[in-house]
Design a protein around this motif. Structure first.
Motif, PDB file in Angstrom:
ATOM      1  N   GLY A  99       0.810  -1.220   0.000  1.00 35.53           N
ATOM      2  CA  GLY A  99       0.000   0.000   0.000  1.00 35.53           C
ATOM      3  C   GLY A  99       0.839   1.263   0.000  1.00 35.53           C
ATOM      4  N   GLN A 100       2.087   1.162   0.446  1.00 37.56           N
ATOM      5  CA  GLN A 100       3.015   2.291   0.422  1.00 37.56           C
ATOM      6  C   GLN A 100       3.743   2.394  -0.918  1.00 37.56           C
ATOM      7  N   GLY A 101       3.399   1.499  -1.846  1.00 39.74           N
ATOM      8  CA  GLY A 101       4.024   1.532  -3.168  1.00 39.74           C
ATOM      9  C   GLY A 101       5.355   0.808  -3.241  1.00 39.74           C
ATOM     10  N   LEU A 102       5.662  -0.015  -2.239  1.00 41.09           N
ATOM     11  CA  LEU A 102       6.921  -0.753  -2.231  1.00 41.09           C
ATOM     12  C   LEU A 102       6.766  -2.092  -2.941  1.00 41.09           C
ATOM     13  N   HIS A 103       7.807  -2.503  -3.639  1.00 38.35           N
ATOM     14  CA  HIS A 103       7.872  -3.842  -4.222  1.00 38.35           C
ATOM     15  C   HIS A 103       8.333  -4.760  -3.102  1.00 38.35           C
ATOM     16  N   VAL A 104       7.610  -5.858  -2.854  1.00 29.41           N
ATOM     17  CA  VAL A 104       7.921  -6.744  -1.736  1.00 29.41           C
ATOM     18  C   VAL A 104       8.209  -8.151  -2.244  1.00 29.41           C
ATOM     19  N   ASP A 105       9.362  -8.695  -1.819  1.00 28.46           N
ATOM     20  CA  ASP A 105       9.735 -10.084  -2.044  1.00 28.46           C
ATOM     21  C   ASP A 105       9.823 -10.753  -0.676  1.00 28.46           C
ATOM     22  N   VAL A 106       9.894 -12.064  -0.652  1.00 28.14           N
ATOM     23  CA  VAL A 106       9.965 -12.780   0.628  1.00 28.14           C
ATOM     24  C   VAL A 106      10.950 -13.942   0.521  1.00 28.14           C
ATOM     25  N   ALA A 107      11.636 -14.204   1.637  1.00 27.99           N
ATOM     26  CA  ALA A 107      12.552 -15.337   1.740  1.00 27.99           C
ATOM     27  C   ALA A 107      12.180 -16.126   3.002  1.00 27.99           C
ATOM     28  N   PRO A 108      11.142 -16.963   2.903  1.00 31.52           N
ATOM     29  CA  PRO A 108      10.705 -17.720   4.082  1.00 31.52           C
ATOM     30  C   PRO A 108      11.569 -18.960   4.296  1.00 31.52           C
ATOM     31  N   ALA A 109      11.464 -19.512   5.493  1.00 32.06           N
ATOM     32  CA  ALA A 109      12.102 -20.798   5.766  1.00 32.06           C
ATOM     33  C   ALA A 109      11.156 -21.898   5.296  1.00 32.06           C
ATOM     34  N   VAL A 110      11.726 -23.002   4.858  1.00 29.83           N
ATOM     35  CA  VAL A 110      10.898 -24.126   4.415  1.00 29.83           C
ATOM     36  C   VAL A 110      10.571 -24.969   5.654  1.00 29.83           C
ATOM     37  N   THR A 111       9.489 -24.571   6.293  1.00 27.53           N
ATOM     38  CA  THR A 111       8.996 -25.230   7.506  1.00 27.53           C
ATOM     39  C   THR A 111       7.536 -25.616   7.253  1.00 27.53           C
ATOM     40  N   PRO A 112       6.901 -26.287   8.200  1.00 27.04           N
ATOM     41  CA  PRO A 112       5.477 -26.607   8.027  1.00 27.04           C
ATOM     42  C   PRO A 112       4.578 -25.378   7.858  1.00 27.04           C
ATOM     43  N   LYS A 113       5.063 -24.180   8.216  1.00 24.49           N
ATOM     44  CA  LYS A 113       4.261 -22.963   7.987  1.00 24.49           C
ATOM     45  C   LYS A 113       4.179 -22.597   6.503  1.00 24.49           C
ATOM     46  N   LEU A 114       5.127 -23.056   5.707  1.00 20.23           N
ATOM     47  CA  LEU A 114       5.124 -22.751   4.276  1.00 20.23           C
ATOM     48  C   LEU A 114       4.301 -23.815   3.553  1.00 20.23           C
ATOM     49  N   THR A 115       3.011 -23.717   3.728  1.00 17.93           N
ATOM     50  CA  THR A 115       2.073 -24.662   3.123  1.00 17.93           C
ATOM     51  C   THR A 115       1.703 -24.205   1.717  1.00 17.93           C
ATOM     52  N   ARG A 116       1.007 -25.048   1.022  1.00 19.86           N
ATOM     53  CA  ARG A 116       0.458 -24.684  -0.288  1.00 19.86           C
ATOM     54  C   ARG A 116      -0.432 -23.450  -0.153  1.00 19.86           C
ATOM     55  N   GLU A 117      -1.230 -23.428   0.915  1.00 17.07           N
ATOM     56  CA  GLU A 117      -2.126 -22.287   1.161  1.00 17.07           C
ATOM     57  C   GLU A 117      -1.320 -21.008   1.403  1.00 17.07           C
ATOM     58  N   ALA A 118      -0.211 -21.132   2.145  1.00 14.85           N
ATOM     59  CA  ALA A 118       0.624 -19.954   2.399  1.00 14.85           C
ATOM     60  C   ALA A 118       1.223 -19.415   1.098  1.00 14.85           C
ATOM     61  N   VAL A 119       1.660 -20.319   0.220  1.00 14.72           N
ATOM     62  CA  VAL A 119       2.226 -19.896  -1.063  1.00 14.72           C
ATOM     63  C   VAL A 119       1.154 -19.185  -1.899  1.00 14.72           C
ATOM     64  N   PHE A 120      -0.058 -19.728  -1.928  1.00 12.72           N
ATOM     65  CA  PHE A 120      -1.135 -19.067  -2.663  1.00 12.72           C
ATOM     66  C   PHE A 120      -1.507 -17.732  -2.019  1.00 12.72           C
ATOM     67  N   ALA A 121      -1.427 -17.647  -0.696  1.00 13.90           N
ATOM     68  CA  ALA A 121      -1.700 -16.375  -0.017  1.00 13.90           C
ATOM     69  C   ALA A 121      -0.638 -15.341  -0.379  1.00 13.90           C
ATOM     70  N   LEU A 122       0.617 -15.759  -0.455  1.00 14.68           N
ATOM     71  CA  LEU A 122       1.670 -14.836  -0.886  1.00 14.68           C
ATOM     72  C   LEU A 122       1.357 -14.287  -2.271  1.00 14.68           C
TER      73      LEU A 122
END
Length: 146
Positions: A99-122
């Protein structure tokens, strides 16, 4: 020395040695938290299993993002950690940054939190890119570091 004229960032090139950007950073790698479900031997974040009480509050995070958004050119913000998905307000942070006009990338850890749903939410929240670490040529080598 300027970039070749055909380079997509030629207008951002600096005449300073080493292509430094004296007015603003080009990329900001932000360790939002040191909390992570992994304990990688090589991790520079010094991760812990629980979130630290010393990490920035949501209002403080928003203040930093507001400040970054005033830079010209606006930097690419890479949200990392630990594991940024350990913050329950992660998607709120991402939405605010966008919303501030920033380009955002992410570098998550590959843990159980990085689910298919989380990837689609990203994707749904407009992530620019996601990077993941692969630390070996096979599962035993990779898992030996994680």
């Amino acid at each position: 020395m300027p970039h070749p004229s055909g380079h997509p960032h030629a207008e951002l090139a600096s005449t300073e040695p080493g292509f430094r950007y004296s007015r603003s950073p080009r990329r900001v790698y932000w360790e939002l938290t040191i909390a992570c479900g992994l304990a990688c031997r090589h991790c520079r974040a010094g991760t812990i299993k629980e979130r630290s009480p010393e990490e920035l509050s949501l209002d403080e995070v928003f203040g930093v993002l507001r400040s970054l958004a005033t830079a010209e050119p606006k930097p690419v913000v890479i949200l990392t950690g630990g594991d940024p998905l350990e913050r329950p307000d992660f998607f709120e942070i991402m939405d605010f940054a966008k919303g501030q006009g920033l380009h955002v990338d992410v570098a998550p850890a590959v843990t159980p939190k990085l689910t298919r749903e989380a990837v689609f939410a990203l994707k749904a929240h407009g992530i620019g890119a996601m990077s993941l670490s692969l630390d070996g040529s096979d599962a035993p080598r990779h898992d030996g570091l994680r």
